[in-house]
Structure formats: structure tokens, C-alpha cells
Design an enzyme around this catalytic site. Structure first.
Site, PDB file in Angstrom:
ATOM      1  N   LYS A  69       5.477  19.096  13.567  1.00  0.00           N
ATOM      2  CA  LYS A  69       4.390  20.009  13.777  1.00  0.00           C
ATOM      3  C   LYS A  69       4.741  21.056  14.825  1.00  0.00           C
ATOM      4  O   LYS A  69       4.069  22.076  14.948  1.00  0.00           O
ATOM      5  CB  LYS A  69       3.168  19.241  14.319  1.00  0.00           C
ATOM      6  CG  LYS A  69       2.610  18.163  13.471  1.00  0.00           C
ATOM      7  CD  LYS A  69       1.427  17.517  14.235  1.00  0.00           C
ATOM      8  CE  LYS A  69       1.078  16.195  13.696  1.00  0.00           C
ATOM      9  NZ  LYS A  69       0.061  15.523  14.540  1.00  0.00           N
ATOM     10  N   GLY A  70       5.768  20.766  15.618  1.00  0.00           N
ATOM     11  CA  GLY A  70       6.039  21.564  16.819  1.00  0.00           C
ATOM     12  C   GLY A  70       6.194  23.055  16.577  1.00  0.00           C
ATOM     13  O   GLY A  70       5.933  23.866  17.454  1.00  0.00           O
TER      14      GLY A  70
ATOM     15  N   GLU B  57      12.717  26.560  14.022  1.00  0.00           N
ATOM     16  CA  GLU B  57      12.507  25.349  14.834  1.00  0.00           C
ATOM     17  C   GLU B  57      11.916  25.725  16.190  1.00  0.00           C
ATOM     18  O   GLU B  57      12.131  26.833  16.681  1.00  0.00           O
ATOM     19  CB  GLU B  57      13.849  24.643  15.049  1.00  0.00           C
ATOM     20  CG  GLU B  57      14.012  23.339  14.273  1.00  0.00           C
ATOM     21  CD  GLU B  57      13.170  22.196  14.818  1.00  0.00           C
ATOM     22  OE1 GLU B  57      12.069  22.420  15.357  1.00  0.00           O
ATOM     23  OE2 GLU B  57      13.623  21.044  14.704  1.00  0.00           O
TER      24      GLU B  57
ATOM     25  N   ASP C 244      17.382  20.479  20.618  1.00  0.00           N
ATOM     26  CA  ASP C 244      17.686  19.569  21.727  1.00  0.00           C
ATOM     27  C   ASP C 244      18.969  18.800  21.383  1.00  0.00           C
ATOM     28  O   ASP C 244      20.060  19.362  21.449  1.00  0.00           O
ATOM     29  CB  ASP C 244      16.464  18.674  21.949  1.00  0.00           C
ATOM     30  CG  ASP C 244      16.596  17.708  23.118  1.00  0.00           C
ATOM     31  OD1 ASP C 244      17.486  17.896  23.951  1.00  0.00           O
ATOM     32  OD2 ASP C 244      15.807  16.751  23.191  1.00  0.00           O
TER      33      ASP C 244
ATOM     34  N   LYS D 188      17.949  23.825  24.213  1.00  0.00           N
ATOM     35  CA  LYS D 188      18.145  22.885  25.327  1.00  0.00           C
ATOM     36  C   LYS D 188      19.472  22.168  25.093  1.00  0.00           C
ATOM     37  O   LYS D 188      19.520  21.093  24.519  1.00  0.00           O
ATOM     38  CB  LYS D 188      16.961  21.888  25.325  1.00  0.00           C
ATOM     39  CG  LYS D 188      16.896  20.979  26.512  1.00  0.00           C
ATOM     40  CD  LYS D 188      15.511  20.371  26.714  1.00  0.00           C
ATOM     41  CE  LYS D 188      15.277  19.098  25.992  1.00  0.00           C
ATOM     42  NZ  LYS D 188      14.001  18.444  26.294  1.00  0.00           N
TER      43      LYS D 188
ATOM     44  N   PHE E 163      11.523  17.755  29.874  1.00  0.00           N
ATOM     45  CA  PHE E 163      10.599  17.634  28.757  1.00  0.00           C
ATOM     46  C   PHE E 163       9.565  18.750  28.860  1.00  0.00           C
ATOM     47  O   PHE E 163       8.818  18.823  29.830  1.00  0.00           O
ATOM     48  CB  PHE E 163       9.932  16.255  28.762  1.00  0.00           C
ATOM     49  CG  PHE E 163       9.157  16.006  27.506  1.00  0.00           C
ATOM     50  CD1 PHE E 163       9.808  15.626  26.336  1.00  0.00           C
ATOM     51  CD2 PHE E 163       7.784  16.167  27.489  1.00  0.00           C
ATOM     52  CE1 PHE E 163       9.104  15.417  25.170  1.00  0.00           C
ATOM     53  CE2 PHE E 163       7.062  15.955  26.323  1.00  0.00           C
ATOM     54  CZ  PHE E 163       7.726  15.580  25.156  1.00  0.00           C
ATOM     55  N   VAL E 164       9.552  19.624  27.874  1.00  0.00           N
ATOM     56  CA  VAL E 164       8.655  20.780  27.934  1.00  0.00           C
ATOM     57  C   VAL E 164       7.496  20.633  26.954  1.00  0.00           C
ATOM     58  O   VAL E 164       7.618  19.948  25.933  1.00  0.00           O
ATOM     59  CB  VAL E 164       9.422  22.101  27.669  1.00  0.00           C
ATOM     60  CG1 VAL E 164      10.458  22.343  28.748  1.00  0.00           C
ATOM     61  CG2 VAL E 164      10.067  22.114  26.289  1.00  0.00           C
TER      62      VAL E 164
ATOM     63  N   ASP F 257       4.358  19.188  22.092  1.00  0.00           N
ATOM     64  CA  ASP F 257       3.334  18.263  22.589  1.00  0.00           C
ATOM     65  C   ASP F 257       3.865  17.236  23.573  1.00  0.00           C
ATOM     66  O   ASP F 257       5.066  16.971  23.650  1.00  0.00           O
ATOM     67  CB  ASP F 257       2.743  17.474  21.409  1.00  0.00           C
ATOM     68  CG  ASP F 257       3.739  16.452  20.860  1.00  0.00           C
ATOM     69  OD1 ASP F 257       4.889  16.825  20.560  1.00  0.00           O
ATOM     70  OD2 ASP F 257       3.381  15.259  20.770  1.00  0.00           O
TER      71      ASP F 257
HETATM   72  P1  5GP Z   1      16.434  17.167  18.438  1.00  0.00           P
HETATM   73  O1  5GP Z   1      16.708  16.228  19.589  1.00  0.00           O
HETATM   74  O2  5GP Z   1      16.650  16.497  17.115  1.00  0.00           O
HETATM   75  O3  5GP Z   1      17.230  18.443  18.580  1.00  0.00           O
HETATM   76  O4  5GP Z   1      14.902  17.563  18.546  1.00  0.00           O
HETATM   77  C1  5GP Z   1      13.964  16.957  17.714  1.00  0.00           C
HETATM   78  C2  5GP Z   1      12.561  17.343  18.038  1.00  0.00           C
HETATM   79  O5  5GP Z   1      12.190  16.678  19.228  1.00  0.00           O
HETATM   80  C3  5GP Z   1      12.275  18.808  18.295  1.00  0.00           C
HETATM   81  O6  5GP Z   1      12.098  19.569  17.117  1.00  0.00           O
HETATM   82  C4  5GP Z   1      10.988  18.694  19.064  1.00  0.00           C
HETATM   83  O7  5GP Z   1       9.883  18.580  18.185  1.00  0.00           O
HETATM   84  C5  5GP Z   1      11.206  17.412  19.856  1.00  0.00           C
HETATM   85  N1  5GP Z   1      11.642  17.743  21.228  1.00  0.00           N
HETATM   86  C6  5GP Z   1      12.885  17.895  21.711  1.00  0.00           C
HETATM   87  N2  5GP Z   1      12.872  18.228  23.023  1.00  0.00           N
HETATM   88  C7  5GP Z   1      11.545  18.308  23.366  1.00  0.00           C
HETATM   89  C8  5GP Z   1      10.843  18.629  24.572  1.00  0.00           C
HETATM   90  O8  5GP Z   1      11.393  18.948  25.639  1.00  0.00           O
HETATM   91  N3  5GP Z   1       9.476  18.588  24.507  1.00  0.00           N
HETATM   92  C9  5GP Z   1       8.784  18.273  23.379  1.00  0.00           C
HETATM   93  N4  5GP Z   1       7.470  18.283  23.426  1.00  0.00           N
HETATM   94  N5  5GP Z   1       9.421  17.965  22.219  1.00  0.00           N
HETATM   95  C10 5GP Z   1      10.772  17.994  22.218  1.00  0.00           C
HETATM   96 MG    MG Z   2      10.575  20.425  15.957  1.00  0.00          MG
END
Ligand code: 5GP
Ligand code: MG
Length: 180
Positions: free
Chosen positions: A42-43, A97, A101, A129, A150-151, A157
């Protein structure tokens, strides 16, 4: 809600200027390509809605929902909770996206969408990130760098809250302690 914010990392103005920049680049690049913009729920919803409203060329939009297992430090076990409804075979696809992260979800999604044989596939992420990165997928359009914190806000969210903040920020420690 805002009383729980420790600091603002990316202001509303900074976000909107990135959004405008992305929309201009994408509109130019995909002018005659009839692109499909794919958002990851949903982000991404807030970012997605802002970007596509500024895209000036014909396009389709679609969404996927992924889930990853293995806690916060996901081991990379990603599954599809909601698939595309558009057939992207032979289409020019751009993944939008919220944040890149570790890259577990993007590397899964990239491979998954390539298996559907699009004409091209690119990635556009609002936030980058890089510190916990485990994937070597390149974000073709990467927005603002964020440190390894963590943002929340602008779609992102904490326990499903704070998505409606217009900026990106970091929560106070006390929020996690009190779990609210
Ligand atoms: P990935 O680690 O696979 O790159 O990120 C997966 C998902 O984790 C992101 O699309 C996002 O929804 C969530 N995510 C990653 N870092 C953060 C963060 O700092 N804050 C929040 N709220 N969600 C995050
Ligand atoms: Mg996402």
C-alpha cells in the site's frame, strides 16, 4: 499525530518537487510508448497518485500487492497477494515504489514482471535507503536518499498509521515503547 514525529527528513515541498521532476522525465521518456505504471501497495499509493496526475501522456495504471515473510529483516520470501489485471506482455512498464530498502521486494517484482515479457521494465522509487541493500537491481529513477532509519509518512506506515502525513519523518522512540 504530528506530536509523535521526532524529525522531518523530507518536507512536503521537497517531495512535491521530486514528484514534478519524475513526472516530467517519465512524460518525455514514455511519450509514444503507451506505458503501464505499476504501483506496489500500500505504501506507494500517495506517491503514485501524485505522480500519475502529473503525467501528461496516455498511460495505464495497475497495482500489485506483495507480502514478505520472515519478520522485519525479511529473508527474501516474497509472495504475490494481488496480481496485475493488465496484460503487460509487449508493454513498456514502470514500477513505482515508495522506498528501495533491502531490495527484496523489488528484486522479486523485477524478476516476476520480466517473466510476463514486457517490452521494457524500469524502476522509479521516491526514497532510496541503500544501507541495508541486498540486491543489485538498479533503480532507473531514484529520488531522495534516506539514512538507515525507519521512516513514516506520505504513504509509509508504522502499524498501518501515519500514511496520511504529507512529509517523510522519523517517529519518537516513545511511540514504539507505547505502541501507539
Ligand atoms: P525492501 O526491503 O524489500 O526494499 O522494502 C520492502 C518494503 O518495506 C518497502 O516497499 C516499504 O513498504 C517497506 N519499508 C522499507 N523501509 C521502510 C521504512 O523505513 N519505513 C516504512 N514505513 N516502510 C519501509
Ligand atoms: Mg512498498
Amino acid at each position: 499525530m504530528e506530536k509523535n514525529i521526532e524529525k522531518v527528513l523530507v518536507t512536503e515541498e521537497q517531495i512535491q518537487s521530486k514528484v514534478a521532476e519524475f513526472a516530467e522525465i517519465l512524460s518525455a521518456e514514455y511519450a509514444d510508448k503507451d506505458p503501464v505504471f505499476v504501483g506496489v501497495l500500500k505504501g506507494v499509493v500517495v506517491f503514485f497518485a501524485d505522480v500519475v496526475r502529473k503525467i501528461t501522456v496516455p498511460c495505464e495504471i495497475d497495482f500489485m500487492c506483495l507480502s514478505s515473510y520472515g519478520g522485519t529483516d525479511s529473508t527474501g520470501n516474497v509472495t504475490v497477494k494481488k496480481d496485475l489485471s493488465v496484460d503487460i506482455k509487449g508493454r513498456h512498464v514502470v514500477i513505482l515504489e515508495d522506498i528501495y530498502d533491502t531490495g527484496n521486494s523489488l528484486s522479486f517484482l523485477h524478476k516476476y514482471l520480466l517473466s510476463k515479457e514486457p517490452a521494457s521494465l524500469k524502476i522509479c522509487t521516491l526514497l532510496d535507503k541503500p544501507e541495508r541493500r541486498k540486491s543489485d537491481i538498479k533503480a532507473d529513477y531514484a529520488g531522495t536518499f534516506v539514512p538507515n532509519e525507519f521512516v513514516v509518512g506520505y504513504g509509509l506506515d508504522y502499524a498501518e498509521y501515519y500514511r496520511n502525513l504529507p512529509f517523510i519523518g522519523v517517529l519518537k522512540e516513545s511511540v514504539y515503547e507505547n505502541n501507539n
